[in-house]
Design a protein around this motif. Structure first.
Motif, PDB file in Angstrom:
ATOM      1  N   PRO A  69       3.935  -1.512   2.878  1.00  0.00           N
ATOM      2  CA  PRO A  69       2.592  -1.503   2.284  1.00  0.00           C
ATOM      3  C   PRO A  69       2.507  -0.661   1.013  1.00  0.00           C
ATOM      4  O   PRO A  69       1.628  -0.891   0.177  1.00  0.00           O
ATOM      5  CB  PRO A  69       1.711  -0.935   3.395  1.00  0.00           C
ATOM      6  N   PRO A 256      -4.223  -4.514   2.272  1.00  0.00           N
ATOM      7  CA  PRO A 256      -3.033  -4.048   2.989  1.00  0.00           C
ATOM      8  C   PRO A 256      -1.915  -5.096   2.967  1.00  0.00           C
ATOM      9  O   PRO A 256      -2.171  -6.281   3.182  1.00  0.00           O
ATOM     10  CB  PRO A 256      -3.552  -3.802   4.406  1.00  0.00           C
ATOM     11  N   PHE A 257      -0.712  -4.643   2.717  1.00  0.00           N
ATOM     12  CA  PHE A 257       0.470  -5.512   2.680  1.00  0.00           C
ATOM     13  C   PHE A 257       0.330  -6.628   1.637  1.00  0.00           C
ATOM     14  O   PHE A 257       0.893  -7.713   1.792  1.00  0.00           O
ATOM     15  CB  PHE A 257       0.745  -6.138   4.054  1.00  0.00           C
TER      16      PHE A 257
END
Length: 367
Positions: A69, A256-257
């Motif tokens: 991440p 996120p990610f």
């Protein structure tokens, strides 16, 4: 009161009705007996390097797992290449996503974002979605940012000022002296975004490196992308260079990610010494091709502003759509901006030769 049989419409934010749709460059459609060229999307015409493809293939074997991440290795590699610290960087799925995050972290409803117009068409979309107020400052007659007028447009409600250098779609880049004069007068609490999506194609020595500008000004953020010069448009990687407080807040606002493991691996591979040298050689070839096209079109009588990206601009006003259709009839797909002009991406040498041939015929038929 509603009943179970009463249809309900979802409650969407009212400002979304004002959001313009992004218009992508049209693809080139194969035609019998005619080689076609896509010159509409400012993509790099060269395929990925073998070493980058190898890195992509290896990373693809792990897509059952979430990516890092924080993009730790990618960020460290970029930081070393650009001479900044990892805490100065924030990554996202393209620089346009970072611009949206900048609006999210600075603008409340009714706050203002100042930018030149015409410029990158994602700017008004981003501003409208954030419920901020767009303040569009017309370009000068030679298709450049009017920095004195942009300075005059800043008010107490201004939170962001966006400078696109080189400017997409018109081509000119901002020069060192005018940038420094501008920044010296911008209030320190206004964030200035220097969008350098095409920085690698600049050959004017008077155009500053945005990272140098960032170092000297705590309210400057630089946006860069790996879509253009590095040929990774399909992987969507944008990076912001900012002072730690801003960069850290951008990371908080990130999906996120968001940056895939494949994208991270491709950037790391692209920044290896041998790979980057080969990629920059491709950039130099495109810059040389740009000069040929710029000189050739001007010699034919076309009005073409200075070009510092991987594209050229024909400011033909209301003739933009008909002219683009005429190019398309000859197998050259260009990007029309209705009522303003036509943008032409610098691509393969063969495409450039055809472009000059077709442009000469079309110019002969114009008043």
């Amino acid at each position: 009161m509603t009943t179970p049989s009463t249809p309900l419409a979802p409650r969407l934010r009212a400002n979304m009705a004002k959001v313009p749709a992004y218009v992508a460059g049209k693809p080139a459609v194969a035609r019998e007996g005619l080689e076609v060229f896509k010159l509409s999307s400012n993509e790099n015409p060269y395929p990925p390097l073998p070493s980058v493809l190898t890195a992509i293939t290896r990373a693809a074997a792990t897509v059952n797992r979430y990516p890092d991440p924080m993009a730790t290795q990618m960020v460290a590699t970029i930081a070393q290449a650009w001479g900044v610290e990892p805490e100065n960087l924030a990554a996202a799925t393209g620089s346009v996503r970072l611009l949206a995050q900048l609006a999210e972290i600075t603008c409340a409803p009714g706050d203002e974002v100042v930018y030149a117009w015409r410029s990158f068409e994602a700017y008004p979309i981003t501003v409208a979605i954030s419920d901020a107020v767009p303040v569009e400052v017309p370009l000068t007659a030679d298709a450049r940012h009017d920095l004195p007028a942009m300075l005059a447009a800043i008010t107490e409600r201004t939170r962001l000022v966006v400078l696109c250098s080189p400017n997409n779609p018109t081509g000119p880049a901002l020069r060192r002296g005018e940038v420094e004069d501008f920044l010296a007068q911008v209030p320190g609490d206004v964030l200035v975004v220097l969008d350098e999506a095409y920085r690698e194609f600049v050959d004017d020595p008077e155009v500053p490196d945005g990272v140098d500008v960032f170092r000297a000004h705590p309210n400057v953020v630089v946006l860069r992308t790996f879509s253009k010069a590095y040929g990774l448009a399909g992987l969507r990687i944008g990076v912001a260079v900012a002072h730690p407080e801003v960069a850290g807040t951008l990371r908080k606002a990130a999906t996120p990610f968001g940056v895939s493991a494949i994208a991270q691996a491709a950037v790391v591979a692209s920044l290896q010494t041998a790979a980057e040298a080969e990629l920059m050689e491709r950039v130099r070839a495109l810059v040389a091709q740009r000069r040929v096209l710029l000189d050739g079109l001007r010699a034919q009588g076309w009005d073409v502003p200075d070009a510092q990206g991987n594209f050229l601009w024909l400011p033909v006003g209301d003739d933009a759509v008909p002219l683009a259709e005429s190019f398309a009839a000859e197998g050259l797909v260009v990007r029309a901006f209705a009522g303003a002009g036509v943008r032409i991406t610098v691509a393969e040498e063969a495409g450039g030769e055809r472009l000059l041939e077709v442009a000469a015929r079309l110019r002969a038929g114009r008043p």
